[in-house]
Design an enzyme around this catalytic site. Structure first.
Site, PDB file in Angstrom:
ATOM      1  N   TRP A 152       7.400  -5.712  -1.895  1.00  0.00           N
ATOM      2  CA  TRP A 152       6.488  -6.772  -1.469  1.00  0.00           C
ATOM      3  C   TRP A 152       5.743  -7.396  -2.647  1.00  0.00           C
ATOM      4  O   TRP A 152       5.586  -8.620  -2.714  1.00  0.00           O
ATOM      5  CB  TRP A 152       5.524  -6.253  -0.403  1.00  0.00           C
ATOM      6  CG  TRP A 152       6.262  -5.863   0.834  1.00  0.00           C
ATOM      7  CD1 TRP A 152       6.441  -4.617   1.349  1.00  0.00           C
ATOM      8  CD2 TRP A 152       6.995  -6.745   1.700  1.00  0.00           C
ATOM      9  NE1 TRP A 152       7.226  -4.663   2.473  1.00  0.00           N
ATOM     10  CE2 TRP A 152       7.578  -5.952   2.715  1.00  0.00           C
ATOM     11  CE3 TRP A 152       7.205  -8.117   1.720  1.00  0.00           C
ATOM     12  CZ2 TRP A 152       8.364  -6.502   3.740  1.00  0.00           C
ATOM     13  CZ3 TRP A 152       7.982  -8.665   2.736  1.00  0.00           C
ATOM     14  CH2 TRP A 152       8.554  -7.856   3.723  1.00  0.00           C
TER      15      TRP A 152
ATOM     16  N   ASP B  91      -3.002  -7.203  -1.727  1.00  0.00           N
ATOM     17  CA  ASP B  91      -2.267  -7.211  -0.466  1.00  0.00           C
ATOM     18  C   ASP B  91      -2.468  -5.830   0.155  1.00  0.00           C
ATOM     19  O   ASP B  91      -1.957  -4.831  -0.336  1.00  0.00           O
ATOM     20  CB  ASP B  91      -0.785  -7.464  -0.743  1.00  0.00           C
ATOM     21  CG  ASP B  91       0.078  -7.385   0.520  1.00  0.00           C
ATOM     22  OD1 ASP B  91      -0.466  -7.066   1.596  1.00  0.00           O
ATOM     23  OD2 ASP B  91       1.301  -7.632   0.412  1.00  0.00           O
TER      24      ASP B  91
ATOM     25  N   LYS C 202       0.112  -3.683  11.358  1.00  0.00           N
ATOM     26  CA  LYS C 202       0.301  -2.259  11.059  1.00  0.00           C
ATOM     27  C   LYS C 202      -0.823  -1.425  11.690  1.00  0.00           C
ATOM     28  O   LYS C 202      -0.571  -0.492  12.428  1.00  0.00           O
ATOM     29  CB  LYS C 202       0.289  -2.019   9.549  1.00  0.00           C
ATOM     30  CG  LYS C 202       1.057  -3.032   8.712  1.00  0.00           C
ATOM     31  CD  LYS C 202       2.543  -2.885   8.841  1.00  0.00           C
ATOM     32  CE  LYS C 202       3.255  -3.774   7.821  1.00  0.00           C
ATOM     33  NZ  LYS C 202       4.710  -3.647   7.874  1.00  0.00           N
TER      34      LYS C 202
END
Length: 368
Positions: free
Chosen positions: A104, A174, A198
């Site tokens: 990511w 992030d 999540k």
């Protein structure tokens, strides 16, 4: 566990607390006597404006967001933020540093290169993203517009156990896959963003905490689309257009539940218990199970593991057997294979207890 439900170890969208789901279910058709579902009501209505303002207040309370920071609720998830960040923060510097510790953060750096220069300050791809190097190995540019890192990498299962010290350069995080799992020092960051699917709700939205110096458009590039502008989003209370109303509402219910349970300290305690239980099972298997991640970099959220050195036939047998025990979504990411258990807030401790019990019995049956 409710009748008919399974233990879902999906990396996202992911399991949610049953109490939150049941509250949403109770109000689905007729929200608090309004005669309509949240899915049906105007985002400008009194009822929904209350939902939105309460959600922001709870975010600020739970995370300790400084009063001068802006809270953004962006559609598009965290991936859209890979472009939004350089478009809003590169300014005249035109370059930014990226700590690449997984897929990511690698994608975020590549996206930055469309609008400026995404400088790779460290890159652990050679080690298959199984470690987080120390600061002495980072090549930081003091003239970078910002330093970006991914606090927890979902695919490879590495997590920062500290807030990176990058000096006076603005820090961007992030936090998609460990957001709401432990206390955060928001004030050390110029921008924190996180997809909420999540640990805080369903897919469809990314929350952002932005420092005032980046909420006013001072560093925004001219090519920044209006819809992706931090300033536009902040000035319009995240309602420049119709927001992800139902997602925002469910997040709000999750936040209320978080407050009720004791805030981030509660989730941190639960995360430590669950991850310790699973890692102890793996490490105590005498090599039958193996986690490839360096111990100091292991994630509390996403635990990748192989069986007998990556025996695909045995791993398939494991996944099939797990389903019979109501243990679902344990396959590793398609790019790396193996197995992976995601231990987000919604996963109860008894789910991890059942998983480790199955792992031990599977090992005993298949050790030879």
């Amino acid at each position: 566990m409710a009748e008919g439900r399974v233990y879902n170890f999906s990396a996202g969208p992911s399991v949610m607390p049953l109490e939150v789901l049941e509250e949403v279910q109770k109000e689905l058709v007729n929200y608090k006597g309004s005669g309509m579902s949240v899915m049906e009501m105007s985002h400008r209505s009194k009822e929904f404006m209350t939902i939105a303002s309460e959600a922001e207040k709870d975010l600020r309370d739970i995370f300790g967001v400084p009063s001068d920071y802006k809270v953004l609720m962006n559609q598009g998830g965290a991936t859209l933020q890979f472009a939004s960040i350089p478009l809003n923060m590169l300014g005249t510097e035109g370059k930014a540093d990226y700590l690449v510790t997984g897929q990511w953060s690698e994608k975020a750096a590549k996206e930055c290169n469309k609008y400026g220069t995404g400088q790779v300050a460290c890159n652990t791809k050679a080690s298959k993203f199984t470690t987080i190097p120390g600061k002495s190995e980072w090549k930081l540019d003091p003239e970078a517009a910002y330093v970006h890192y991914c606090d927890n990498e979902t695919v490879s299962g590495v997590e920062f156990s500290y807030t990176p010290d990058v000096g006076s350069v603005p820090l961007v995080a992030d936090m998609s896959s460990n957001f709401c799992s432990r206390p955060v020092d928001v004030g050390k960051h110029a921008y924190i963003y996180a997809g909420i699917q999540k640990n805080l709700g369903p897919a469809g939205m990314a929350v952002g905490f932005v420092h005032p110096s980046y909420a006013g458009g001072q560093h925004e590039l001219k090519i920044c689309p209006t819809y992706m502008s931090f300033k536009t989003t902040a000035d319009n209370g995240s309602m420049y257009n119709t927001p992800a109303c139902f997602t925002m509402y469910v997040m709000g219910e999750y936040l209320k539940y978080t407050k009720k349970k004791g805030g981030l300290a509660y989730w941190a305690e639960q995360s430590d218990k669950k991850s310790t239980m699973l890692y102890n099972c793996i490490d105590g298997s005498d090599g039958f199970y193996c986690c490839p991640v360096e111990k100091s970099s292991r994630s509390r959220m996403n635990v990748p593991f192989t069986i007998k050195g990556g025996n695909e036939e045995l791993e398939k047998k494991f996944l099939d057997g797990a389903k019979k025990e109501k243990l679902y979504t344990l396959a590793g990411h398609r790019s790396v294979g193996g197995c992976r258990a995601s231990l987000y807030n919604g996963m109860p401790i008894e789910g991890v207890e059942k998983l480790t019990s199955f792992m031990k019995s599977f090992m005993d049956e298949n050790r030879q």
